[in-house]
Design a protein around this motif. Structure first.
Motif, PDB file in Angstrom:
ATOM      1  N   LEU A  10       0.853  -1.188   0.000  1.00  0.00           N
ATOM      2  CA  LEU A  10       0.000   0.000   0.000  1.00  0.00           C
ATOM      3  C   LEU A  10       0.894   1.246   0.000  1.00  0.00           C
ATOM      4  O   LEU A  10       1.657   1.464   0.950  1.00  0.00           O
ATOM      5  CB  LEU A  10      -0.863  -0.056   1.262  1.00  0.00           C
ATOM      6  CG  LEU A  10      -2.181   0.689   1.306  1.00  0.00           C
ATOM      7  CD1 LEU A  10      -2.999   0.191   2.494  1.00  0.00           C
ATOM      8  CD2 LEU A  10      -2.039   2.168   1.379  1.00  0.00           C
ATOM      9  N   ALA A  12       1.598   4.661   0.779  1.00  0.00           N
ATOM     10  CA  ALA A  12       0.985   5.635   1.677  1.00  0.00           C
ATOM     11  C   ALA A  12       1.936   6.788   1.976  1.00  0.00           C
ATOM     12  O   ALA A  12       1.809   7.466   2.978  1.00  0.00           O
ATOM     13  CB  ALA A  12       0.557   4.944   2.974  1.00  0.00           C
ATOM     14  N   LYS A  28      -1.739  11.775   3.844  1.00  0.00           N
ATOM     15  CA  LYS A  28      -3.088  11.743   3.272  1.00  0.00           C
ATOM     16  C   LYS A  28      -3.916  10.517   3.695  1.00  0.00           C
ATOM     17  O   LYS A  28      -5.090  10.655   4.018  1.00  0.00           O
ATOM     18  CB  LYS A  28      -2.975  11.828   1.755  1.00  0.00           C
ATOM     19  CG  LYS A  28      -4.287  11.886   1.018  1.00  0.00           C
ATOM     20  CD  LYS A  28      -4.011  12.171  -0.441  1.00  0.00           C
ATOM     21  CE  LYS A  28      -5.203  11.849  -1.297  1.00  0.00           C
ATOM     22  NZ  LYS A  28      -4.869  11.916  -2.717  1.00  0.00           N
ATOM     23  N   PRO A  29      -3.313   9.321   3.721  1.00  0.00           N
ATOM     24  CA  PRO A  29      -4.139   8.167   4.101  1.00  0.00           C
ATOM     25  C   PRO A  29      -4.701   8.267   5.522  1.00  0.00           C
ATOM     26  O   PRO A  29      -5.645   7.563   5.862  1.00  0.00           O
ATOM     27  CB  PRO A  29      -3.173   6.987   3.987  1.00  0.00           C
ATOM     28  CG  PRO A  29      -2.114   7.453   3.055  1.00  0.00           C
ATOM     29  CD  PRO A  29      -1.959   8.920   3.316  1.00  0.00           C
ATOM     30  N   ARG A  38     -10.690   6.639   8.540  1.00  0.00           N
ATOM     31  CA  ARG A  38      -9.649   7.381   7.864  1.00  0.00           C
ATOM     32  C   ARG A  38      -9.512   6.732   6.492  1.00  0.00           C
ATOM     33  O   ARG A  38      -9.909   5.585   6.314  1.00  0.00           O
ATOM     34  CB  ARG A  38      -8.336   7.328   8.649  1.00  0.00           C
ATOM     35  CG  ARG A  38      -8.463   8.126   9.947  1.00  0.00           C
ATOM     36  CD  ARG A  38      -7.250   7.957  10.814  1.00  0.00           C
ATOM     37  NE  ARG A  38      -7.448   8.560  12.116  1.00  0.00           N
ATOM     38  CZ  ARG A  38      -6.919   9.719  12.493  1.00  0.00           C
ATOM     39  NH1 ARG A  38      -6.147  10.399  11.666  1.00  0.00           N
ATOM     40  NH2 ARG A  38      -7.121  10.191  13.696  1.00  0.00           N
ATOM     41  N   ILE A  39      -8.938   7.467   5.545  1.00  0.00           N
ATOM     42  CA  ILE A  39      -8.923   6.966   4.169  1.00  0.00           C
ATOM     43  C   ILE A  39      -8.316   5.566   4.097  1.00  0.00           C
ATOM     44  O   ILE A  39      -8.814   4.687   3.394  1.00  0.00           O
ATOM     45  CB  ILE A  39      -8.178   7.953   3.243  1.00  0.00           C
ATOM     46  CG1 ILE A  39      -8.931   9.297   3.231  1.00  0.00           C
ATOM     47  CG2 ILE A  39      -8.079   7.404   1.825  1.00  0.00           C
ATOM     48  CD1 ILE A  39      -8.159  10.436   2.580  1.00  0.00           C
ATOM     49  N   ILE A  40      -7.267   5.328   4.873  1.00  0.00           N
ATOM     50  CA  ILE A  40      -6.561   4.038   4.793  1.00  0.00           C
ATOM     51  C   ILE A  40      -7.429   2.859   5.234  1.00  0.00           C
ATOM     52  O   ILE A  40      -7.145   1.708   4.889  1.00  0.00           O
ATOM     53  CB  ILE A  40      -5.245   4.087   5.600  1.00  0.00           C
ATOM     54  CG1 ILE A  40      -4.326   2.940   5.171  1.00  0.00           C
ATOM     55  CG2 ILE A  40      -5.513   4.074   7.100  1.00  0.00           C
ATOM     56  CD1 ILE A  40      -2.927   3.017   5.726  1.00  0.00           C
ATOM     57  N   THR A  59       5.505   4.099   3.922  1.00  0.00           N
ATOM     58  CA  THR A  59       5.289   5.452   4.440  1.00  0.00           C
ATOM     59  C   THR A  59       6.530   6.290   4.224  1.00  0.00           C
ATOM     60  O   THR A  59       7.641   5.775   4.107  1.00  0.00           O
ATOM     61  CB  THR A  59       5.000   5.425   5.948  1.00  0.00           C
ATOM     62  OG1 THR A  59       6.130   4.890   6.617  1.00  0.00           O
ATOM     63  CG2 THR A  59       3.779   4.604   6.264  1.00  0.00           C
ATOM     64  N   LEU A  66      -0.014   8.170  11.168  1.00  0.00           N
ATOM     65  CA  LEU A  66      -0.400   6.966  10.430  1.00  0.00           C
ATOM     66  C   LEU A  66       0.118   5.706  11.134  1.00  0.00           C
ATOM     67  O   LEU A  66      -0.612   4.736  11.313  1.00  0.00           O
ATOM     68  CB  LEU A  66       0.139   7.056   9.000  1.00  0.00           C
ATOM     69  CG  LEU A  66      -0.370   6.021   8.006  1.00  0.00           C
ATOM     70  CD1 LEU A  66      -1.869   6.160   7.805  1.00  0.00           C
ATOM     71  CD2 LEU A  66       0.343   6.160   6.668  1.00  0.00           C
ATOM     72  N   SER A 126      -3.155   2.137  -3.287  1.00  0.00           N
ATOM     73  CA  SER A 126      -2.781   3.437  -2.761  1.00  0.00           C
ATOM     74  C   SER A 126      -3.756   3.836  -1.662  1.00  0.00           C
ATOM     75  O   SER A 126      -4.816   3.234  -1.522  1.00  0.00           O
ATOM     76  CB  SER A 126      -2.771   4.484  -3.867  1.00  0.00           C
ATOM     77  OG  SER A 126      -4.082   4.719  -4.290  1.00  0.00           O
ATOM     78  N   GLY A 127      -3.386   4.804  -0.903  1.00  0.00           N
ATOM     79  CA  GLY A 127      -4.233   5.221   0.219  1.00  0.00           C
ATOM     80  C   GLY A 127      -4.961   6.509  -0.091  1.00  0.00           C
ATOM     81  O   GLY A 127      -5.062   7.379   0.767  1.00  0.00           O
ATOM     82  N   ASP A 128      -5.461   6.638  -1.314  1.00  0.00           N
ATOM     83  CA  ASP A 128      -6.045   7.906  -1.742  1.00  0.00           C
ATOM     84  C   ASP A 128      -7.511   7.819  -2.119  1.00  0.00           C
ATOM     85  O   ASP A 128      -8.082   8.808  -2.557  1.00  0.00           O
ATOM     86  CB  ASP A 128      -5.336   8.414  -3.017  1.00  0.00           C
ATOM     87  CG  ASP A 128      -3.852   8.595  -2.803  1.00  0.00           C
ATOM     88  OD1 ASP A 128      -3.439   8.611  -1.646  1.00  0.00           O
ATOM     89  OD2 ASP A 128      -3.129   8.728  -3.803  1.00  0.00           O
TER      90      ASP A 128
END
Lengths: 404, 372
Positions: A10, A12, A28-29, A38-40, A59, A66, A126-128
């Motif tokens: 992933l 992130a 962002k994640p 949270r987005i993640i 990361t 995170l 991705s964590g978006d």
């Protein structure tokens, strides 16, 4: 180590700079979404729900929150003796080390991690994005077609297509060309940034790419074009459900309010596909007899004495008497004081909106160019009676009575 | 081996018979409470918030839901290599039988008591809802050089409770007498069923009482030894409720609509932890009208709700009215149905246009899984 058929990686590490003050302190994640997520949480929950229990999280930018959030992975059932979740920051080796230079380089630097599990396939995420997807179906298609790489795609409108990486395909779903943000798109199949690779192929191309000093070590720019050039079999996997990039303030706001739209199919309570999150320990929320709540999402720890319409309150938010919140997101711990008006805004974590202050404005009250979502950064205070217009980003405390 | 200073024991089947209808399918400790909790969450969290990492939960019957709730103890940070949470069912020593009274229960848990290797043991009655500073109670116990400390209630409380030990204290907080009145007066100092002992003394007292046929801690240990042991009383000044009957249960839930009670019971410095279900936040629809209510996650509300407690995953359909009620997990109130002064146990379905009414004095209780 028990062998894993598929390992997920992933990405992130991105800064998410278009989210501005919302990602000033966090990656962002880790940006809050939907009241208690949270987005993640989306890619992690999708992984465990798809039967993938080995996830490396790459990361780089502001990883503290995170790392803290992911912890042992327990919240997603990813605390495993074998596999589980692993945070993978850039590291120093004997010959020195380097920051992750690009998405492909981030994976390259962690070949050692992947090889420990001796997988056949590697899933790149991705964590978006906000979406629910069964990755196992995509992996099955990848196995059945014998492709070297399968890329998840979404049909987008012709106008939108020039904002995405576009896959040009043959009728059988094989890809003959990849175009990044084309001015005149030939197809409407946009890459979702989700790839399944056969590991032996990916390893080969990552290694070659690393040797090329001119490469920017990016999946979209380098790896995919290189594979196409060499005639590898690349295929699309079509996805038709809800998917949203939350890379900008407007899209983050929109993706949140989509949860309130009955016509949008994004059920986060499906018992067969739960989205897990690491929730705090707060009691249920309280709605007072002075409150009026419509079309909203509210979660644990909130205390509502004012009016809410078309809004999302995250954990532990207080809306005092006479305050009103409309078409807005109020993130964890924020307080909206008596008589304050919050409209078309995002109030970040632990911010305080003072008594009778006004933040944001509805689209009908201003010209279209002036309209936009306002943002108040985390831990900031907007003073009493202050006025903050539409499309305004607040990055420091606002004094009492100020007008911005 | 490192000794943990304090360990805890919770009696899960405390006063089961007091709320017979609701404890038919569960133990008292696993009674749902306050929207997302079970009663035992308060005991467990109180112990954990005092830094106690070794907890025994003594059960007698009906403990499936309790075991399911506690699991590995992870939600209370009690999944530990050393210590952690241990469910102590009956029949865990040879020749044991289902206990009558806590003396027998503790005798049956002697293995746990012998092994836990702490200096002190805190006993908790599993029918108490309160956020008690147990660390302070243990400090008090040590400072007073007490043999036993009884935590008693003082301050905000649910009035209508019965069958609790009351006591009189001297100016040094030492018990001078105890009493077992049928109903409790407002100024009575009533035990909250939370007791602090030195572990070696507890073992000795339990062994002696057991051999002499004693059953009850309050009667056969405390009342019996008021004169010769140094027994002290520690005041819990916050909110407390003891589930002594259906009325006390109802009132305790309804008191959560009071801001001060919430602030005390859910003190952010000592959080109440529970098993997480990963529900999404509660959704309020266009026609929702909610007033003075305490609502957990996962609900979908399109109707009217007032003066009520909604547990996780409750659906209130359009036109439905929920008034003065306690609605447990996953209930569905159909369109235009009216529910007032009612307690719906888990997964009850109320059909459209149905009217269910209890009275303010006696709530109508509907058993688990009923479809009406």
């Amino acid at each position: 180590m028990i062998r894993k058929k598929c390992v997920a990686m992933l990405l992130a590490g991105g800064q998410g700079s278009r989210l501005g003050v919302l990602t000033a302190k966090i990656a962002k994640p880790a940006v809050p979404y939907g009241g208690k997520y949270r987005i993640i949480d989306f890619p992690l929950s999708n992984c465990i729900n798809s039967g993938i229990d080995t996830v490396g999280i790459l990361t780089q930018y502001k990883p503290l929150e995170l790392n803290d959030y992911v912890g042992s992975g327990k919240a997603w059932d990813l605390d495993r003796l074998s596999g589980g979740v692993h945070i993978l920051p850039p590291y120093q080796g004997q010959k020195g080390g380097d920051w992750y230079k690009g998405t492909a380089n981030a994976i390259y630097q962690n070949i050692g991690f992947i090889e420990r599990y001796d997988p056949e396939y590697v899933l790149i995420l991705s964590g978006d994005h906000i979406y629910k997807m069964d990755y196992s179906k995509m992996i099955n298609q990848h196995v059945e077609t014998g492709a070297a790489c399968t890329i998840a795609v979404l049909e987008v409108s012709k106008e939108e297509a020039s904002r995405f990486g576009i896959m040009n395909t043959n009728p059988d779903g094989s890809i003959y060309e990849f175009e990044e943000k084309p001015a005149n798109p030939k197809s409407n199949l946009a890459s979702m940034g989700i790839y399944v690779f056969s590991w032996d192929k990916l390893k080969k191309y990552l290694t070659e790419d690393e040797a090329n000093r001119d490469s920017s070590n990016d999946f979209g720019k380098n790896i995919i074009p290189a594979m196409l050039n060499k005639g590898e079999s690349l295929r699309v996997y079509r996805f038709g459900d809800y998917w949203k990039d939350v890379g900008t303030v407007d899209s983050l706001w929109e993706a949140n309010l989509d949860l309130l739209n009955p016509r949008i199919d994004l059920n986060l309570s499906d018992p067969n596909w739960r989205i897990y999150s690491r929730a705090g320990e707060f009691p249920p929320h309280f709605i007072s007899d002075k409150a009026k709540v419509e079309n909203s999402l509210i979660t644990d720890g909130c205390e509502v004495y004012g009016n809410l319409d078309y809004s999302i309150l995250f954990e532990n938010v207080t809306v005092e008497e006479g305050a009103s919140v409309e078409y807005s997101l109020v993130m964890p711990g924020a307080v909206i004081k008596k008589g304050a008006k919050v409209r078309y805004s995002i109030i970040a974590e632990d911010a305080v909106i003072g008594e009778n202050a006004a933040v944001g404005a509805p689209p009908e009250s201003v010209s279209p160019e002036q309209f936009g979502i306002s943002v108040v950064g985390d831990n900031l205070t907007v003073g009493k009676n202050a006025k903050i217009g539409p499309k305004t980003v607040i990055t420091e405390n606002v004094e009492e009575g100020a007008s911005i | 081996m490192i000794a943990t200073a304090v360990s805890g024991i919770i009696f899960a089947n405390s006063r089961d018979e007091a709320i017979e209808k609701m404890t038919k399918v569960r133990s008292m400790a696993s009674l749902p409470f306050g929207g997302r909790y079970r009663v035992i969450d308060f005991c467990l969290s109180n112990l954990v918030n005092a830094g106690i990492t070794s907890v025994g939960v003594i059960t007698k019957s009906n403990y499936r839901s309790l075991m399911d709730h506690i699991g590995s103890g992870a939600f209370w940070d009690l999944d530990r290599k050393r210590g952690g949470v241990h469910i102590l069912p009956p029949f865990n020593i040879s020749g044991a039988r289902r206990y009558h009274g806590y003396v027998e229960a503790l005798y049956g848990a002697m293995d746990f008591l012998n092994r836990c290797n702490s200096d002190y043991v805190v006993l908790c009655d599993g029918c108490v809802v309160a956020n008690v500073d147990i660390a302070a109670a243990v400090d008090f116990h040590i400072k007073k050089n007490a043999d036993i400390t009884v935590v008693y209630r003082s301050g905000v409380q649910v009035k209508d409770v019965k069958n609790m030990m009351t006591m009189k204290l001297d100016s040094d907080d030492r018990l001078v007498s105890v009493n077992f009145p049928r109903s409790i007066a407002a100024d009575d100092l009533a035990s909250l069923g939370i007791l602090v002992f030195r572990r070696d003394l507890l073992i000795e007292l339990v062994n002696n009482a057991y051999e002499n046929g004693g059953r009850n801690i309050d009667v056969d240990i405390i009342a019996d030894r008021v004169g010769d042991l140094r027994i002290c009383g520690y005041a819990h000044n916050g909110f407390s409720a003891v589930m002594t009957d259906m009325k006390a249960y109802t009132e305790a839930n309804m008191r959560l609509l009071d801001k001060e009670v919430r602030a005390d019971l859910f003190n952010p410095k000592r959080r109440i932890m529970t098993k997480n279900r990963d529900d999404m936040p509660t959704r309020y629809g266009t026609k929702a009208e909610v007033k003075n209510s305490f609502v957990a996650d996962g609900c979908v509300i399109d109707g009217e709700v007032s003066n009520s407690i909604l547990f996780r995953g409750v659906t209130v359909r359009r036109g439905a009215k929920v008034v003065d009620s306690i609605i447990m997990q996953d209930c569905v109130i159909g369109e235009n149905a009216i529910v007032s002064d009612v307690i719906l146990d888990k997964k009850v379905g109320v059909n459209s246009n149905t009217v269910l009414k209890g009275t303010a004095d006696c709530a109508l209780y509907v058993e688990k899984n009923q479809k009406l």
